[in-house]
Write an enzyme that holds these catalytic residues in place. Structure first.
Site, PDB file in Angstrom:
ATOM      1  N   HIS A  20       0.633  44.552  40.965  1.00  0.00           N
ATOM      2  CA  HIS A  20       1.219  45.683  41.704  1.00  0.00           C
ATOM      3  C   HIS A  20       1.052  45.408  43.197  1.00  0.00           C
ATOM      4  CE1 HIS A  20       1.738  50.355  41.908  1.00  0.00           C
ATOM      5  NE2 HIS A  20       2.190  49.775  43.018  1.00  0.00           N
ATOM      6  N   HIS A  22       3.617  45.299  46.731  1.00  0.00           N
ATOM      7  CA  HIS A  22       4.917  45.393  47.412  1.00  0.00           C
ATOM      8  C   HIS A  22       4.883  44.402  48.565  1.00  0.00           C
ATOM      9  CE1 HIS A  22       5.866  49.282  45.380  1.00  0.00           C
ATOM     10  NE2 HIS A  22       4.540  49.372  45.372  1.00  0.00           N
ATOM     11  N   HIS A 200       6.755  53.235  38.815  1.00  0.00           N
ATOM     12  CA  HIS A 200       5.648  54.007  39.368  1.00  0.00           C
ATOM     13  C   HIS A 200       5.756  55.403  38.739  1.00  0.00           C
ATOM     14  CE1 HIS A 200       5.513  50.856  42.337  1.00  0.00           C
ATOM     15  NE2 HIS A 200       4.655  51.476  43.133  1.00  0.00           N
ATOM     16  N   GLU A 203       1.545  58.867  39.972  1.00  0.00           N
ATOM     17  CA  GLU A 203       0.774  58.658  41.215  1.00  0.00           C
ATOM     18  C   GLU A 203       0.607  60.036  41.862  1.00  0.00           C
ATOM     19  OE1 GLU A 203       2.790  56.368  44.252  1.00  0.00           O
ATOM     20  OE2 GLU A 203       0.917  55.861  45.298  1.00  0.00           O
ATOM     21  N   ASP A 281      -1.420  47.074  45.946  1.00  0.00           N
ATOM     22  CA  ASP A 281      -0.283  47.925  46.299  1.00  0.00           C
ATOM     23  C   ASP A 281       0.345  47.504  47.635  1.00  0.00           C
ATOM     24  OD1 ASP A 281       1.563  49.901  45.822  1.00  0.00           O
ATOM     25  OD2 ASP A 281       0.192  51.596  45.978  1.00  0.00           O
ATOM     26  N   ASP A 282      -0.226  47.955  48.735  1.00  0.00           N
ATOM     27  CA  ASP A 282       0.281  47.627  50.077  1.00  0.00           C
ATOM     28  C   ASP A 282      -0.913  47.248  50.955  1.00  0.00           C
ATOM     29  OD1 ASP A 282       3.243  48.663  49.907  1.00  0.00           O
ATOM     30  OD2 ASP A 282       2.007  50.233  49.007  1.00  0.00           O
TER      31      ASP A 282
END
Ligand code: HPA
Ligand code: ZN
Length: 336
Positions: A20, A22, A200, A203, A281-282
């Site tokens: 996961h 991005h 997703h 969340e 994630d980021d």
């Protein structure tokens, strides 16, 4: 029981997959400045410190506003190549051996950057990183759920010439008010094209969105999934189906999905028999890469060696690697 330091060292040593991530969320402030200069674009920040100070979010939308602004400096194929190489080079240090990377084509096509420019830069980096570092990669194209179904169909059409290099489709961006059902038909078409399906869900959105992702999008993997824990029947179903959850602890903390790390549900998910994994994630926005996430949860939740091994195994088993490749990584985990 071994010390926290020993357990962090174990997590570091184990071969892992990141499932996961991005790629646009791996844009570090230093690279943002460099690309802004190269492309002669003004950005509303004067220093790296000023950028980092702006990364103070109270929910998903707060973050997304800054994330779309950040990615707007990505213009050329070389920009996407540099971004992707920087990430793949960085995760070597965490002993991440395989990555399944999301990208947001609509975040680029919407502002006039062609689909082909973005994907070409990313895929060239994949090829070079495999040759240079041995890391394996797969690419997942996400639909932005705040945009229309029609927009998603257009994006799938743009992907047509690249389908042999795209593993699956995902669903990201603003969750609440944009349920999976909005994209049922475009996901059906993607699956007909042989693509895997991810979303997703849970969340910020309710457990029903997770159920829709299962029933209507027929997901192969669930991204986040935290709020599934509010629903006993859903927990039982995810366990029975052996569904992999890509959990993102530092992201959850930064976006106020959890109040503090000690309240993070990761340990509970493992205890319930759910196939949870640890992901960043980021990373440029949320304070770290895979090992930063492992460190945070090992410390806050007192994860055991068994928990840590299970997380590494789940990351490999839940990937889209071929069975033979999975076996090789899994036996390396047992030996480590
Ligand atoms: N959630 C939804 N959309 C996103 C995220 C996220 O954590 N990161 C990038 N796009
Ligand atoms: Zn995400």
């Amino acid at each position: 029981m071994s010390t926290i330091k020993d357990r962090i060292a174990l997590a570091q040593r184990l071969p892992k997959a990141e499932l996961h991530l991005h790629i646009e969320g791996s844009l570090e402030p230093e690279l943002m400045f460099r690309l802004a200069q190269r492309n002669k674009i003004d950005i509303p920040f004067r220093s790296v410190e000023e950028i980092r100070a702006a990364y103070d979010f109270s929910n998903l939308q707060d973050f997304l506003d800054i994330y779309y602004q950040g990615m707007s400096i990505l213009r050329t194929e070389e920009d996407f190549f540099d971004l992707t190489m920087a990430y793949l080079n960085r995760v070597r240090a965490d002993n991440v051996r395989h990555v399944e990377i999301f990208f947001d084509p609509q975040g680029h096509t919407e502002r006039g950057v062609p689909f082909d420019t973005a994907i070409s830069g990313i895929l060239t980096a994949f090829t070079l990183a495999k040759a240079q570092f041995g890391v394996t990669t797969k690419l997942i194209m996400c639909f932005l759920r705040h945009l229309s179904e029609d927009d998603a169909f257009k994006t799938l059409a743009q992907a047509e010439p690249w389908l042999d290099r795209i593993e699956g489709v995902g669903l990201d961006s603003s969750e609440v008010d944009h349920p999976p059902s909005k994209f049922e038909r475009v996901f059906a078409m993607a699956r007909e094209r042989g693509l895997k399906s991810l979303a997703h869900a849970g969340e910020e959105g309710p457990p029903d969105y997770v159920r829709e992702a299962l029933d209507l999008l027929h997901i192969d993997r669930l991204d986040h999934g935290n709020r599934a824990l509010e629903d006993e029947a859903l927990i039982a179903r995810l366990r029975k189906e052996g569904m992999t959850l890509t959990v993102c602890p530092l992201s959850n903390l930064k976006l106020c999905v959890v109040e503090d790390m000690a309240a993070h549900p990761l340990k509970h998910m493992l205890d319930l028999g759910l196939k949870a994994t640890v992901n960043s994630d980021d990373p440029a926005y949320f304070g770290g890469y895979v090992m930063d996430n492992f460190r945070a949860v090992i410390e806050a939740l007192d994860l055991s060696e068994d928990d840590i091994r299970a997380l590494a195994r789940n990351s490999i088993a839940g990937s889209f690697l071929a069975d033979g490749e999975k076996r090789a990584h899994l036996s390396a985990i047992e030996r480590a």
